[in-house]
Scaffold this active site. Structure first.
Site, PDB file in Angstrom:
ATOM      1  N   TYR A 109       5.404 -62.384 -73.658  1.00 34.24           N
ATOM      2  CA  TYR A 109       5.929 -63.739 -73.573  1.00 34.24           C
ATOM      3  C   TYR A 109       5.351 -64.601 -74.696  1.00 34.24           C
ATOM      4  O   TYR A 109       4.633 -64.121 -75.572  1.00 34.24           O
ATOM      5  CB  TYR A 109       5.663 -64.319 -72.188  1.00 34.24           C
ATOM      6  CG  TYR A 109       6.284 -63.497 -71.081  1.00 34.24           C
ATOM      7  CD1 TYR A 109       7.614 -63.084 -71.172  1.00 34.24           C
ATOM      8  CD2 TYR A 109       5.560 -63.108 -69.964  1.00 34.24           C
ATOM      9  CE1 TYR A 109       8.197 -62.311 -70.178  1.00 34.24           C
ATOM     10  CE2 TYR A 109       6.130 -62.336 -68.960  1.00 34.24           C
ATOM     11  CZ  TYR A 109       7.451 -61.935 -69.069  1.00 34.24           C
ATOM     12  OH  TYR A 109       8.022 -61.168 -68.089  1.00 34.24           O
ATOM     13  N   GLY A 128      -1.404 -55.872 -57.195  1.00 39.18           N
ATOM     14  CA  GLY A 128      -0.055 -56.410 -57.311  1.00 39.18           C
ATOM     15  C   GLY A 128       0.860 -55.873 -56.240  1.00 39.18           C
ATOM     16  O   GLY A 128       0.943 -56.395 -55.136  1.00 39.18           O
TER      17      GLY A 128
END
Length: 369
Positions: free
Chosen positions: A181, A318
């Protein structure tokens, strides 16, 4: 009885945690209209037993909304929506920081509002495709190369978003400098081919990241500021390059000078990506003196081993949190983790596969009189 580091209280910056387990940030695409909602508040509340929750990637600006149905934190409706989430977690004694994620070139205009633009350090198109609700999978477009004015305004958006996060009740902010990103796009010579003060040397490619971290830390407090990094990660079409070690050596030293609360390193090798070498984790551990979070493919034993060895201070989990909302209690009681994980519902728009995973049930003991 064996004493586990995993369940020891910790402190990261000014945030006191009741255990060493972090719920890692996971995009779930339930924020219809890019506004956090009651469904999301329930989802996070179910997982409030984590020592620290890091929210899903949340855009600091309209230009950063690359994916369908991800939340933002740049307007009043979003702030009010996030207040529902943070209050639901605090009600149960949990702590949460927001992950500010500007997607940069990993985006598609069909997921964005009118008047926005896809921006990146340079006009370098990423390989791959992006899901759009309007036309399903679409190729990534070529982004607009950011001007110096764009860079300044984007930095200001990060700062305002961080302030908005504190107003919304978050305990801190994590800047997403990983997964290809915007922040990582500045770090890599593959996606950053500028010829000004933001490229040409490692120091220049790290400049934007350091400037954003510095500004956010000044705005909300360095003790509430962290960053996620992914050295050797290839998500978002980020191939490895010769200067990786030198880049993260320099960056981690500079982040240490800023005295921010934590660095969070993600390793996606358990999902098929290249492994993050132990040597780079040790290098960052040596350079950065505050809290280090490691995340990626952990189970109870491997997490405990890295905590006890001093390689990290907190461990992120996660996917196990998706289908085990009571993951902390399952680990504490040595209960088997649920294997019932439906990948088809990871990014859908409703409650199925989101808030309907059950907690384990403590067996009832029956005594014969």
């Amino acid at each position: 009885m064996k004493k586990y580091e995993l369940f020891n209280p910790r402190k990261v910056g000014s945030i006191s945690l009741r255990n060493s387990i972090v719920m890692a940030p996971m995009t779930r695409c339930r924020a219809t209209g890019n506004i956090p909602n009651d469904l999301m508040a329930t989802y996070y509340q179910q997982r409030a037993s984590a020592g620290l929750i890091i929210s899903e990637g949340t855009s600091p600006s309209p230009n950063g909304l690359g994916y369908a149905r991800i939340p933002g934190i740049f307007n009043e409706a979003q702030i009010e929506g996030w207040k529902k989430v943070t209050s639901s977690i605090h009600k149960y004694g949990g702590k949460i920081v927001v992950q500010l994620m500007h997607t940069g070139r990993i985006s598609h205009i069909l997921n964005m509002a009118d008047g926005t633009e896809i921006i990146a350090p340079s006009a370098v198109k990423a390989a791959g495709q992006m899901w759009t609700d309007a036309k399903e999978l679409q190729d990534y477009p070529t982004p607009k190369a950011m001007t110096l004015d764009d860079i300044a305004s984007t930095q200001a958006e990060y700062v305002q978003a961080a302030k908005n996060a504190i107003e919304a009740g978050f305990d801190g902010v994590e800047l997403h400098g990983a997964n290809g990103y915007l922040l990582e796009e500045f770090l890599s010579p593959v996606s950053n081919i500028r010829t000004d003060k933001y490229d040409g040397t490692i120091e220049n490619r790290c400049r934007f990241v350091i400037e954003v971290v510095t500004a956010v830390a000044k705005a909300i407090g360095k003790d509430k500021t962290g960053i996620r990094l992914s050295p050797y990660g290839v998500s978002g079409d980020m191939p490895n390059y010769p200067e990786i070690d030198a880049t993260y050596d320099y960056l981690s030293k500079e982040l240490n000078k800023l005295d921010i609360a934590y660095i969070h390193i993600v390793d996606h090798s358990s999902m098929g990506s290249p492994i993050v070498p132990l040597e780079i984790k040790k290098l960052i551990r040596k350079n950065f003196h505050n809290t280090l979070i490691l995340c990626g493919g952990y189970d109870k034993d491997s997490a405990e081993a890295d905590l006890k060895s001093g390689l990290c201070d907190l461990v992120g989990f996660g996917r196990p949190f998706i289908n085990n909302p009571d993951l902390v209690e399952r680990l504490r009681r040595n209960q088997q983790l649920s294997q019932n994980l439906n990948a088809d519902t990871f990014y859908s728009a409703n409650a199925r596969g989101y808030i309907d995973y059950p907690n384990f049930k403590v067996p009832v003991l029956h005594f014969i009189q």
